[in-house]
Design an enzyme around this catalytic site. Structure first.
Site, PDB file in Angstrom:
ATOM      1  N   SER A  56       0.731  -1.021  -0.020  1.00  0.00           N
ATOM      2  CA  SER A  56      -0.078  -0.138   0.009  1.00  0.00           C
ATOM      3  C   SER A  56       0.861   1.421   0.038  1.00  0.00           C
ATOM      4  O   SER A  56       1.741   1.409  -0.863  1.00  0.00           O
ATOM      5  CB  SER A  56      -0.875   0.072   1.191  1.00  0.00           C
ATOM      6  N   HIS A  57       0.725   1.926   1.061  1.00  0.00           N
ATOM      7  CA  HIS A  57       1.317   3.422   1.011  1.00  0.00           C
ATOM      8  C   HIS A  57       2.815   3.107   1.730  1.00  0.00           C
ATOM      9  O   HIS A  57       3.504   4.445   1.794  1.00  0.00           O
ATOM     10  CB  HIS A  57       0.525   4.221   2.002  1.00  0.00           C
TER      11      HIS A  57
ATOM     12  N   ASP B 235      -2.552   6.475  -3.263  1.00  0.00           N
ATOM     13  CA  ASP B 235      -1.270   5.889  -2.805  1.00  0.00           C
ATOM     14  C   ASP B 235      -0.777   4.805  -3.487  1.00  0.00           C
ATOM     15  O   ASP B 235      -1.298   4.768  -4.949  1.00  0.00           O
ATOM     16  CB  ASP B 235      -1.765   5.414  -1.428  1.00  0.00           C
TER      17      ASP B 235
ATOM     18  N   ASP C 195      -1.008   1.583  -4.140  1.00  0.00           N
ATOM     19  CA  ASP C 195      -1.705   0.769  -4.778  1.00  0.00           C
ATOM     20  C   ASP C 195      -3.392   1.168  -5.205  1.00  0.00           C
ATOM     21  O   ASP C 195      -4.077   0.461  -5.712  1.00  0.00           O
ATOM     22  CB  ASP C 195      -1.863  -0.653  -3.987  1.00  0.00           C
TER      23      ASP C 195
ATOM     24  N   ASP D 244      -5.744   2.783  -3.711  1.00  0.00           N
ATOM     25  CA  ASP D 244      -6.805   2.484  -2.892  1.00  0.00           C
ATOM     26  C   ASP D 244      -7.159   3.651  -2.217  1.00  0.00           C
ATOM     27  O   ASP D 244      -8.360   4.153  -1.623  1.00  0.00           O
ATOM     28  CB  ASP D 244      -7.114   1.097  -2.141  1.00  0.00           C
ATOM     29  N   ARG D 245      -6.107   4.597  -1.637  1.00  0.00           N
ATOM     30  CA  ARG D 245      -6.375   5.782  -0.810  1.00  0.00           C
ATOM     31  C   ARG D 245      -6.551   6.997  -1.831  1.00  0.00           C
ATOM     32  O   ARG D 245      -6.148   7.091  -2.773  1.00  0.00           O
ATOM     33  CB  ARG D 245      -5.355   5.771   0.134  1.00  0.00           C
TER      34      ARG D 245
ATOM     35  N   LYS E 286     -11.454  -0.181  -1.209  1.00  0.00           N
ATOM     36  CA  LYS E 286     -11.592   1.347  -1.039  1.00  0.00           C
ATOM     37  C   LYS E 286     -10.774   1.747  -2.315  1.00  0.00           C
ATOM     38  O   LYS E 286     -10.235   1.003  -2.909  1.00  0.00           O
ATOM     39  CB  LYS E 286     -10.763   2.006   0.124  1.00  0.00           C
TER      40      LYS E 286
HETATM   41  C1  G1P Z   1      -3.896   1.263   8.371  1.00  0.00           C
HETATM   42  C2  G1P Z   1      -5.037   2.246   8.445  1.00  0.00           C
HETATM   43  C3  G1P Z   1      -6.348   1.547   8.074  1.00  0.00           C
HETATM   44  C4  G1P Z   1      -6.200   0.954   6.723  1.00  0.00           C
HETATM   45  C5  G1P Z   1      -4.901   0.204   6.695  1.00  0.00           C
HETATM   46  C6  G1P Z   1      -4.988  -0.367   5.311  1.00  0.00           C
HETATM   47  O1  G1P Z   1      -3.830   0.460   9.300  1.00  0.00           O
HETATM   48  O2  G1P Z   1      -5.166   2.806   9.673  1.00  0.00           O
HETATM   49  O3  G1P Z   1      -7.381   2.521   8.395  1.00  0.00           O
HETATM   50  O4  G1P Z   1      -7.297   0.185   6.464  1.00  0.00           O
HETATM   51  O5  G1P Z   1      -3.834   0.894   6.938  1.00  0.00           O
HETATM   52  O6  G1P Z   1      -4.642   0.675   4.205  1.00  0.00           O
HETATM   53  P1  G1P Z   1      -3.319   0.402  10.613  1.00  0.00           P
HETATM   54  O7  G1P Z   1      -1.602   0.486  10.503  1.00  0.00           O
HETATM   55  O8  G1P Z   1      -3.674   1.318  11.440  1.00  0.00           O
HETATM   56  O9  G1P Z   1      -3.438  -1.069  11.287  1.00  0.00           O
HETATM   57 ZN    ZN Z   2      -3.127   1.398  -0.218  1.00  0.00          ZN
END
Ligand code: G1P
Ligand code: ZN
Length: 543
Positions: free
Chosen positions: A113-114, A277, A279, A281-282, A376
């Site tokens: 992801s990010h 982000d 991938d 989704d954000r 998302k």
């Molecule tokens: C974090 C975000 C959560 C999101 C997840 C995946 O998870 O807080 O809302 O769904 O990344 O993108 P966390 O690191 O808080 O468990």
């Molecule tokens: Zn992501």
């Protein structure tokens, strides 16, 4: 083609977190590490025999290597077909859509992801089920269980698939379909939104900057925003996916998308700024001179969704993760529809969406989406904003201010304390938990606690219970502090502190966010003894 059965042994720590298994890339590159996890997933879903899987990722370092391993293992496990994005690229929402569109049995999404990408950064694998959504907790638990007793994995000895060429080939008796990553997703977006109205908006001189952060949404943004909707060339920046995301941190928030934020706060700001982000989704939405918090964005999108064709008949309900602000609950109340509060992580929305209980969902961490997929969806949120702007013919800041005038404002901020020693983070949470029975009625920093509890979720669809989902403290006057440990970090523990203060209806909606949150913050520090236990109250990141 001959199936190879390779001996292996359990590797510790293959426990999926909030969103799949995330580790340092070099860990994933260790012999049999990826193979074990993939085989455990096949075992947990009852084998791959005759099944179809979607495979793709965000283009980060090791993406295509991992895809080749998964394709061979799918063939080794008897799968009928694999659908893979060209050059291994698929955004998370596009992968979710492809699973649903092709009625596939599931999919492997390769992304952290990010989190930054590269050989010294992070990698991840997530399994999505036939509904297109992240594996629910029951399944991830089975996968983990399988990793602890694995003794062999199945693969085939074969050449790599040419991922650059669109078309279908046979690979060890299994069909491999390389598809354009954008076109099906583009069709889906076109079916949801009034592209004509958005095209007219751009034709009228509306300006935008979309920062793809050198990550997966580059090709999606360029095609949809520039080629199809007619936004001027150059609207999409950092649009070529890079293996290391240009050494950046592909997280669309004011800290990591600073260049975009600076532009939006300057005299040269376009009408809207957006980012997505790693991938895809954000999302982040910024108007000229105004940052829209994800919690507010969720509420505003829900309140205005009926302006887009797909949601013209209204919403069935709205879901938000527990740490997300109450702004969307106020919209649900006004619309007379149900509001749901789920644990953090998109997987908890899946059942509600499948059961038709909710249409729109969101998280404070820049995630918004709807029933169109089971993830998302960053670009979806951007397009819904554009559709709303095209219909309302107002600026982002006018829409935001109008929203606050109608509902009041939920001031909101999240503090992240990264790489905290795991035992200290656990001590802090344990200490706080221990105080909960005594807190109600006590006053801290001038705020009186009304309730303090640990969030536990009873899924209204399948009756499953998820405990330990965050410690929450509510105060008289509409304040709230939530403490949670991250489930996506790859180093030590990350403590998240979520702060919220409601202005009240007709209250002051023009304060500085951090100033409005001052009392809640002081009370949270005092109640948790953070300074004494983890040794700090200065966060690494404030969003
Ligand atoms: C974090 C975000 C959560 C999101 C997840 C995946 O998870 O807080 O809302 O769904 O990344 O993108 P966390 O690191 O808080 O468990
Ligand atoms: Zn992501």
């Amino acid at each position: 083609m001959k199936i190879e059965i390779v001996e292996t042994a359990p590797i510790e720590g293959q426990m999926p977190g909030t969103s799949g298994l995330r580790k340092k890339t070099r860990v994933f590159m260790e012999p049999k590490y990826l193979e074990n996890f993939i085989q455990a997933t096949f075992d947990a879903i009852g084998g791959g025999e005759g099944k179809t899987f979607v495979v793709g990722g965000d283009g980060r370092y090791f993406n295509t290597d991992a895809i080749q391993v998964i394709i061979k293992m799918a063939a080794g496990n008897g799968a009928a077909a694999v659908i893979v994005g060209q050059n291994g690229i698929l955004s998370t929402p596009a992968a979710s859509h492809l699973i649903r569109l092709n009625k596939a049995d599931g999919g492997f999404i390769l992304s952290a992801s990010h989190n930054p990408g590269g050989i010294d950064e992070d990698f991840g694998v997530k399994y999505n089920a036939a509904n297109g959504g992240p594996a629910p907790e029951g399944l991830t638990a089975k996968v983990f269980e399988a990793t602890t007793s694995i003794s062999h994995y199945k693969t085939i000895a074969a050449d790599n698939v040419d991922l650059s060429r669109i078309g279908t080939t046979s690979h060890g008796g299994m069909s491999v379909q390389v598809v354009d990553p954008v076109s099906d997703y583009q069709n889906l977006m076109e079916s949801l939104f009034d592209f004509g109205a958005i095209r007219a908006l751009f034709a009228d001189g509306f300006t935008m900057r979309f920062d793809a952060m050198h990550a997966v949404t580059g090709p999606y943004g360029s095609t949809i925003l520039e080629d199809i909707l007619g936004a001027p060339a150059g609207t999409v920046t950092n649009g070529i996916p890079l293996e290391d995301f240009g050494k950046g941190h592909p997280d669309p928030n004011p800290i990591w998308a600073k260049e975009l934020m600076d532009l939006m706060m300057s005299d040269d700001a376009p009408d809207i700024g957006a980012a997505s982000d790693g991938d895809g989704d954000r999302n982040m939405i910024v108007g000229r001179g105004v940052y829209v918090t994800p919690s507010d964005s969720l509420a505003i999108l829900a309140a205005n969704a009926h302006l887009a064709p797909a949601y013209a008949d209204g919403l069935s309900g709205i879901a938000r993760s527990m740490p997300t602000s109450a702004a969307s609950d106020r919209v649900a109340a006004k619309l007379g529809i149900d509001a749901y509060e789920t644990p953090t992580g998109w997987k908890f929305f899946g059942n509600l969406l499948d059961a038709g209980k909710v249409t729109i969902c969101g998280e404070e961490s820049a995630g918004t989406g709807s029933s169109h997929v089971r993830e998302k969806d960053g670009l979806w949120a951007v397009l819904l904003w554009l559709n709303i702007l095209a219909v309302r013919k107002q600026s982002v800041s006018e829409i935001v201010e109008d929203h606050w005038k109608t509902y009041g404002r939920d001031y909101y901020s999240r503090y992240d304390f990264e790489a905290v020693a795991t035992d200290k983070a656990n001590d802090m949470m344990q200490n706080l938990r221990g105080k909960f029975s005594q807190l109600a009625g006590q006053t801290f920093a001038g705020l009186t606690v009304t309730t303090a509890d640990e969030f536990s979720y009873l899924d209204p669809v399948d009756g499953s219970v998820s405990d330990n989902q965050g410690l929450r403290i509510a105060f008289e006057g509409g304040g709230r502090a939530v403490f949670r440990l991250s489930g996506t970090g790859t180093q030590g523990a990350t403590v998240r502190l979520y702060l919220e203060q409601y202005s009240g209806l007709n209250g002051d909606t023009n304060q500085d966010t951090q100033a409005a949150l001052q009392s809640v913050r002081s009370a949270a520090f005092e109640i948790s003894d953070m300074k004494a236990i983890i040794g700090r109250i200065e966060p690494d990141v404030i969003t």
